[in-house]
Design a protein around this motif. Structure first.
Motif, PDB file in Angstrom:
ATOM      1  N   LYS A 216      13.902 -13.385  -8.189  1.00  0.00           N
ATOM      2  CA  LYS A 216      13.680 -12.727  -9.481  1.00  0.00           C
ATOM      3  C   LYS A 216      14.484 -13.337 -10.615  1.00  0.00           C
ATOM      4  O   LYS A 216      14.094 -13.295 -11.771  1.00  0.00           O
ATOM      5  CB  LYS A 216      14.016 -11.241  -9.363  1.00  0.00           C
ATOM      6  N   SER A 217      15.676 -13.860 -10.294  1.00  0.00           N
ATOM      7  CA  SER A 217      16.510 -14.422 -11.353  1.00  0.00           C
ATOM      8  C   SER A 217      16.614 -15.927 -11.196  1.00  0.00           C
ATOM      9  O   SER A 217      16.832 -16.428 -10.100  1.00  0.00           O
ATOM     10  CB  SER A 217      17.910 -13.800 -11.291  1.00  0.00           C
ATOM     11  N   SER A 319      15.496 -14.052 -18.188  1.00  0.00           N
ATOM     12  CA  SER A 319      16.080 -12.874 -18.826  1.00  0.00           C
ATOM     13  C   SER A 319      16.470 -11.810 -17.804  1.00  0.00           C
ATOM     14  O   SER A 319      17.075 -10.803 -18.158  1.00  0.00           O
ATOM     15  CB  SER A 319      15.111 -12.277 -19.854  1.00  0.00           C
ATOM     16  N   TYR A 320      16.139 -12.052 -16.547  1.00  0.00           N
ATOM     17  CA  TYR A 320      16.286 -11.005 -15.529  1.00  0.00           C
ATOM     18  C   TYR A 320      17.683 -10.418 -15.459  1.00  0.00           C
ATOM     19  O   TYR A 320      17.877  -9.221 -15.434  1.00  0.00           O
ATOM     20  CB  TYR A 320      15.891 -11.536 -14.148  1.00  0.00           C
ATOM     21  N   ARG A 321      18.694 -11.298 -15.456  1.00  0.00           N
ATOM     22  CA  ARG A 321      20.028 -10.734 -15.245  1.00  0.00           C
ATOM     23  C   ARG A 321      20.550  -9.987 -16.478  1.00  0.00           C
ATOM     24  O   ARG A 321      21.576  -9.334 -16.431  1.00  0.00           O
ATOM     25  CB  ARG A 321      21.014 -11.795 -14.774  1.00  0.00           C
ATOM     26  N   TYR A 322      19.808 -10.092 -17.580  1.00  0.00           N
ATOM     27  CA  TYR A 322      20.216  -9.373 -18.788  1.00  0.00           C
ATOM     28  C   TYR A 322      19.419  -8.092 -19.001  1.00  0.00           C
ATOM     29  O   TYR A 322      19.599  -7.383 -19.971  1.00  0.00           O
ATOM     30  CB  TYR A 322      20.087 -10.286 -20.009  1.00  0.00           C
ATOM     31  N   ASN A 327      14.801  -1.502 -16.523  1.00  0.00           N
ATOM     32  CA  ASN A 327      13.756  -2.437 -16.945  1.00  0.00           C
ATOM     33  C   ASN A 327      13.504  -3.565 -15.947  1.00  0.00           C
ATOM     34  O   ASN A 327      12.639  -4.394 -16.153  1.00  0.00           O
ATOM     35  CB  ASN A 327      14.133  -3.063 -18.277  1.00  0.00           C
ATOM     36  N   LYS A 328      14.301  -3.605 -14.872  1.00  0.00           N
ATOM     37  CA  LYS A 328      14.100  -4.693 -13.900  1.00  0.00           C
ATOM     38  C   LYS A 328      12.788  -4.464 -13.157  1.00  0.00           C
ATOM     39  O   LYS A 328      12.459  -3.357 -12.779  1.00  0.00           O
ATOM     40  CB  LYS A 328      15.276  -4.753 -12.933  1.00  0.00           C
ATOM     41  N   LEU A 329      12.076  -5.565 -12.965  1.00  0.00           N
ATOM     42  CA  LEU A 329      10.745  -5.436 -12.367  1.00  0.00           C
ATOM     43  C   LEU A 329      10.849  -5.104 -10.879  1.00  0.00           C
ATOM     44  O   LEU A 329      11.768  -5.500 -10.226  1.00  0.00           O
ATOM     45  CB  LEU A 329       9.982  -6.768 -12.539  1.00  0.00           C
TER      46      LEU A 329
END
Ligand code: TXA
Ligand code: MG
Length: 329
Positions: A216-217, A319-322, A327-329
């Motif tokens: 994911k990240s 942008s995942y880690r932010y 809001n994480k998918l």
């Protein structure tokens, strides 16, 4: 050294077990002899890459597919005829020739034939298949120029400078099952293009993480990156006014809009052109990462068909880690 000398030298270093960064049409790769486990170990060390993440093996002619894999089938031949040389990686059952370190112990190997002529020459002159991940630190922004590589990596024996990578995002990674193809990583070749040749498998991925390409990240800049929910100015302004309280904010424009209230605006495209956006994506992220006057980044969402999906996939991962937890998918 001129370019021809750099290519010559790169091939020599590969033959001698060293590590070379070289351009491909997608991004720059960090290459070593795919048949030499000690050479491959240096790639993992330089990139600080975990050993669970397998490498792609780059070849310059089809005869290598038969040596590196087993059960070569007609579909592979058809895919190769249509998409190679080019930005498609095909994951196939591997032969014993491929060391386990290349494939992270998997029984499969990802293979691709790049179209960049410098890459082809390096592979051809070295006389061996070249295992090459993108030439960035693990999890960070991929490189589309020699300068991007030099900025992130130490200990590379040579960086061949072949200018900017034209495509700008990584190859599409697929595997095959009885039904057809499965996309393991979105990339420069779209599902629609592949479907002209083979059906897309409807079977679900058996393993939860069939490919580390599904992490994911990834691609993260060293400062917060947020993606606006839409291109509406109201939406973008409300995001930026929040962030403006904390620091200076840059905007990444895809459609060409230049909303007020930003300290800097960079363009993936001036008119929503997807090819242009793909080729600019990592360059723009690198530039904003390097700019000390910028504290945070807001990107306009990339919309459209085809490679829009691959570009959004990269932006989401970057942008995942932010993202806040909800809001994480
Ligand atoms: O465009 C590209 O593919 C670039 C250039 C240099 O060719 N290379 C690249 O490599 O992006 P890398 O290591 O950054 O990403 C390779 C990804 C792995 O993370 C994994 O997701 C997938 O390809 N992969 C490789 N071998 C695999 C395998 N045997 N099974 C499943 N996935 C595999
Ligand atoms: Mg990579």
């Amino acid at each position: 050294m001129n370019l021809a000398q750099q290519i010559e030298r790169a091939a020599q270093i590969i033959r001698e077990g060293g590590v070379v960064a070289f351009p491909t049409e997608t991004v720059y790769g960090l290459g070593a002899n795919a048949l030499d486990p000690n050479a491959i170990a240096q790639i993992f060390a330089i990139k600080e890459r975990p050993y669970f993440d397998p490498l792609i093996v780059h070849i310059c002619n089809l005869s290598w597919v038969e040596r590196l894999t087993i059960n070569f089938d007609k579909r592979v031949e058809a895919l190769a005829n249509r998409f190679w040389p080019g930005p498609l990686t095909i994951v196939l059952p591997k032969s014993d020739l491929v060391p386990d370190i290349v494939t992270s112990g998997l029984s499969t190997v990802g293979i691709r034939m790049p179209s960049n002529t410098i890459a082809q020459e390096v592979i051809r002159l070295s006389g061996v298949p070249i295992a090459a991940p993108s030439a960035n630190k693990f999890g960070r922004i991929s490189p589309t120029s020699a300068k991007h590589v030099a900025k992130q990596l130490e200990g590379v024996d040579l960086i061949v400078d072949g200018g900017d990578s034209i495509v700008g995002i990584e190859s599409t990674v697929i595997s095959l099952n009885r039904d057809g193809f499965i996309i393991l990583r979105e990339g420069a070749i779209t599902a629609e293009e592949l479907e002209e040749l083979l059906p897309r498998s409807t079977m679900p991925n058996s393993a939860p993480l069939a490919s580390p390409g599904l992490l994911k990240s990834h691609y993260s800049p060293d400062k917060p990156l947020y993606i606006a929910k839409s291109s509406s100015l109201q939406e973008i302004n409300s995001l930026s006014s929040e962030l403006n309280k904390k620091g200076r904010v840059a905007f990444i424009s895809f459609s060409g809009i230049t909303p007020a209230g930003f300290d800097k605006t960079l363009f993936l495209s001036h008119n929503g052109n997807l090819k242009e956006a793909a080729s600019n994506l990592f360059r723009v992220l690198h530039e904003l990462e390097e700019d000390d006057s910028i504290d945070a980044i807001i990107a306009e969402p990339v919309t459209g068909v085809g490679i829009a999906k691959a570009i959004m996939d990269k932006l989401n991962k970057a942008s995942y880690r932010y993202k806040s937890d909800e809001n994480k998918l």
